[in-house]
Design an enzyme around this catalytic site. Structure first.
Site, PDB file in Angstrom:
ATOM      1  N   GLY A 684      29.473 -30.377   4.922  1.00 19.44           N
ATOM      2  CA  GLY A 684      30.116 -29.011   4.474  1.00 19.44           C
ATOM      3  C   GLY A 684      30.724 -29.090   3.041  1.00 19.44           C
ATOM      4  O   GLY A 684      30.481 -28.161   2.284  1.00 19.44           O
ATOM      5  N   THR A 707      29.948 -30.018  13.494  1.00 18.24           N
ATOM      6  CA  THR A 707      28.968 -29.954  12.931  1.00 18.24           C
ATOM      7  C   THR A 707      29.158 -30.035  11.425  1.00 18.24           C
ATOM      8  O   THR A 707      28.235 -30.473  10.749  1.00 18.24           O
ATOM      9  CB  THR A 707      27.801 -28.840  13.213  1.00 18.24           C
ATOM     10  OG1 THR A 707      28.667 -27.748  12.822  1.00 18.24           O
ATOM     11  CG2 THR A 707      27.566 -28.763  14.719  1.00 18.24           C
ATOM     12  N   CYS A 708      30.125 -29.482  10.637  1.00 18.48           N
ATOM     13  CA  CYS A 708      30.372 -29.270   9.194  1.00 18.48           C
ATOM     14  C   CYS A 708      30.603 -30.886   8.732  1.00 18.48           C
ATOM     15  O   CYS A 708      30.463 -31.014   7.692  1.00 18.48           O
ATOM     16  CB  CYS A 708      31.568 -28.388   9.069  1.00 18.48           C
ATOM     17  SG  CYS A 708      33.015 -28.816   9.525  1.00 18.48           S
ATOM     18  N   ILE A 709      30.837 -31.693   9.725  1.00 22.35           N
ATOM     19  CA  ILE A 709      31.109 -32.956   8.865  1.00 22.35           C
ATOM     20  C   ILE A 709      30.542 -34.268   9.592  1.00 22.35           C
ATOM     21  O   ILE A 709      30.713 -35.351   9.733  1.00 22.35           O
ATOM     22  CB  ILE A 709      32.778 -33.398   9.172  1.00 22.35           C
ATOM     23  CG1 ILE A 709      33.336 -33.277  10.570  1.00 22.35           C
ATOM     24  CG2 ILE A 709      33.635 -32.529   8.053  1.00 22.35           C
ATOM     25  CD1 ILE A 709      34.696 -33.802  10.765  1.00 22.35           C
TER      26      ILE A 709
END
Length: 741
Positions: A684, A707-709
């Site tokens: 992200g 999911t963003c990291i």
């Protein structure tokens, strides 16, 4: 010739009509193929029959009617029936002969039905009677299932075809009795009502047995629990000792003596019920399919029969029982699910649980079912069907020729030729799709913008700077629809939210991370915290870009005066998500779907989720496990040498390529590795390596991800076997435990 005794015989011999004339002691052979047109055959038969020719089979038992039906010669069959009316019933009985080509027999029935309204009704009534007889045979458990099932569905298909193409009547036009009108045409279904009544009785009987079985199961459980309690008080007495001489003679009451027998009887009844379901499920499902076909042919295109919807709702529990016991029934007989969203929703959880491969096969089977030359896909019909495009303006020229091309022919096959080049064939078609997939996301057209991870694309809310943007979005939808139709892969990947738009799946706040990770974190924070006393003063309106200028946009009517509170914050987050991810690009989405649905029906594509759609469109990427291991980080207590990490990578090595892709999707939200390998995976906030974090183990706990990291939260499993089992359950059962960092 007066007074002369002569005989003429109408017979079949190598598709010939033979005229025997004794007075000349010669045979005059008139091959049907010398008169190539159907009228010639009809006229020849007419002449012979007028002269008294006899209807006889040849030495192999093949009759003139057999040959006429085999060739689909309806006009000649009409002549034969005029002189030999008994042949009408012979043709009707031929519908049960699976050796005859169905399309030829259908042509004959189609021609005969066009001669008059009475003939049309007579054919339909006769077909309905034969179908009813076959249906009852199918419901007889002693009959051959496969043969009777094929016969019933074959007859019903022909019945429905003839019903739809019947001659127009001056009195009622083409009234099919959509609303249950008692027209002569609707009365042809009357013989079938006996079959539908038997079907209903069977399903009610099974439903009764299932309810009885459920009650017995509850009683059995109660008995077992009570028995267990008694056994704990008198452990020396075996609770289910096999009956024998004196087994229960010393018990103080007769109640305990009868329980094993009663319990055994109930268990046997339960087994019998399951056996009945096993024996009848496929047979009843085939009759249900026939019922649906007959209901559908009475409705306008695109409408599902209210009677059939009522039928499915009435027998919902039994049908779900059939499907749960044998999911293949969905693919074999429950085609109605694809045509009625209301009914599909009742079974969607079962359909989605079927293997991806099976759903793909069903998808393509139904996608190509209506194509006459489905076995010759990709082969052009003629020179006029070739798409002639220019390399130096491939996007615009392709858009122009595809928009002018016949949609039905494009579904059957694609042939591409570049202007000034001779090359053609599948290599050229693949190159065309590959180039166009890159051109679709070309910044010069302003159609799509890169997402935060740099590898996926999202429709550009400012695409209106290109005056042709909606026309181009429609073309982009056509290209992806054509590629999917013909199993051609495209070299383009979209955001998860855009795949959801294609599938008609609502977006959620987690999807915002693909275009604005920081904004997604803010939404997550609002959901995770009590905002009652923070003084945020948020309202149901937001400032957003509207045609290049910032404007205040209400999220719902009167939103500017509605404060966001602890009680309504979830609604606020969802509406903000819909504004950013859907409303801002709604015209672009609509144009894209208009082109896509020209080749891919919405009912078919919903068989898949957004992850599977990406695999269908872009294929299975290659994953280098050694590069994956090399570029993975560990946190929260894990280190590379820990046993759990060793087991994890051993499992990754052991699982299939498809499962590795699912794992990559599970953790990163993407099924592909960026150019340069795992070292270039984006998170992200920029480059972010794949990361595995330790989580305390509790029984049955599944892995989750952020999911963003790009973080996999892996419990500290006690063994490799448990780790593999839990990981595969998470991947295959859709337990996408996404969280925001």
């Amino acid at each position: 010739m007066g007074g002369q005794n002569y005989s003429m015989t109408l017979c079949s011999m190598s598709v010939m009509l033979m005229l025997r004339m004794p007075w000349g002691r010669q045979h005059c052979m008139l091959p049907a193929r010398t008169v190539t047109r159907r009228h010639g055959q009809r006229d020849t038969a007419q002449i012979l029959l007028l002269r008294g020719a006899k209807y006889l089979p040849d030495k192999n038992g093949v009759t003139p009617l057999d040959l006429c039906v085999q060739g689909g010669y309806g006009e000649t069959c009409e002549v034969l029936i005029q002189y030999h009316p008994r042949l009408f019933q012979t043709i009707i009985q031929m519908t049960q002969n699976e050796d005859l080509r169905e399309n030829m027999l259908r042509q004959v029935l189609e021609h005969l039905s066009q001669q008059s309204e009475s003939q049309y009704l007579k054919i339909l009534t006769s077909l309905a009677e034969v179908a009813t007889t076959n249906g009852h045979k199918l419901l007889s458990l002693s009959s051959n299932y496969d043969a009777q099932m094929k016969s019933l569905l074959r007859i019903v298909r022909m019945f429905c075809h003839v019903f739809r193409i019947g001659p127009s009547s001056p009195s009622n036009g083409i009234d099919m009795g959509y609303n249950g009108n008692k027209t002569p045409r609707s009365q042809v279904f009357k013989p079938l009502e006996l079959l539908w009544h038997s079907l209903d009785e069977w399903l009610v009987l099974i439903a009764t047995e299932l309810m009885k079985n459920k009650r017995d199961s509850t009683e059995i459980t109660s008995i077992l629990l009570k028995q267990k309690g008694q056994d704990q008080d008198a452990a020396s007495i075996p609770p289910f000792e096999p009956p024998g001489p004196g087994s229960y003679e010393n018990q103080s009451t007769g109640t305990r003596e009868s329980k094993p027998d009663a319990l055994a009887g109930r268990q046997e009844a339960s087994a019998d019920c399951q056996d009945v379901i096993s024996m009848t499920a496929n047979r009843l499902s085939a009759v249900i399919q026939a019922f649906y076909m007959c209901c559908s042919c009475q409705m306008p295109p695109g409408m599902t029969s209210p009677r059939f919807i009522e039928f499915v709702c009435k027998h919902d529990e039994v049908l779900k029982c059939f499907v749960n016991r044998n999911p293949k029934i969905i693919f074999d007989h429950f085609h109605f699910l694809l045509e009625c969203p209301e009914l599909m929703s009742r079974f969607m959880h079962i359909i989605k649980a079927q293997p991806f491969k099976d759903r793909c096969e069903w998808f393509y089977e139904h996608l190509h079912s209506g194509q006459p030359d489905s076995d010759m896909v990709h082969r052009p019909v003629n020179e006029n069907d070739i798409l002639l495009v220019h390399r130096d303006s491939i996007f615009r020229s392709s858009c122009e020729v595809v928009s002018k091309a016949n949609c039905a022919k494009l579904k059957q096959g694609i042939a591409v030729r570049f202007h000034g080049e001779e090359g053609m064939g599948q290599g050229v078609v693949r190159e065309w799709f590959d180039i166009l997939s890159n051109e679709i996301v070309n910044p010069d057209y302003a159609l799509f913008t890169q997402s935060a991870d740099g590898t996926t694309f999202q429709p550009n809310s400012n695409s209106y700077v290109n005056p042709d943007h909606l026309n181009y979005f429609r073309f982009a939808g056509q290209i992806l629809g054509l590629a999917l139709n013909h199993r051609q892969l495209v070299n383009i990947y979209f955001t998860r939210s855009f795949y959801k738009h294609i599938l008609g799946i609502p977006v959620n706040y987690q999807d915002v991370a693909s275009i604005d990770p920081e904004y997604a974190k803010n939404l997550q924070w609002i959901l995770d915290n009590d905002i009652s006393d923070l003084g945020l003063e948020l309202t149901f309106s937001v400032e957003t870009d509207v045609f290049g200028a910032m404007e205040e946009v209400p999220l719902k009517p009167g939103g500017g005066s509605i404060l966001v509170t602890q009680n309504n914050k979830a609604e606020y987050v969802q509406l903000v998500t819909e504004l950013r991810m859907t409303r801002a690009i709604q015209p672009q989405i609509n144009a894209f779907l208009q082109g896509f649905h020209m080749f891919i029906p919405p009912s078919l594509i919903q068989l898949f989720d957004e992850y599977e759609l990406e695999l269908l469109l872009s294929g299975m990427p290659e994953i280098d496990v050694s590069d994956w291991i090399k570029n993975t980080e560990y946190t929260s207590g894990y280190e590379r040498e820990d046993p759990v990490i060793q087991w994890f990578w051993e499992v990754v090595e052991d699982i299939t390529q498809e499962e590795r892709v699912l794992l990559l999707q599970f953790v990163t939200g993407s099924s592909r590795v960026p150019h340069g390998g795992f070292a270039n995976i984006m998170g992200g906030s920029g480059l972010q390596n794949f990361t595995i974090a330790a989580v305390p183990y509790t029984p049955n706990l599944l892995p989750t991800s952020s999911t963003c990291i790009n973080m996999l939260k892996l419990p500290e499993y006690p063994s490799k076997e448990i780790l593999k089992d839990r990981l595969l359950v998470a991947l295959h059962c859709g337990s996408y435990g996404y969280t925001m960092a």
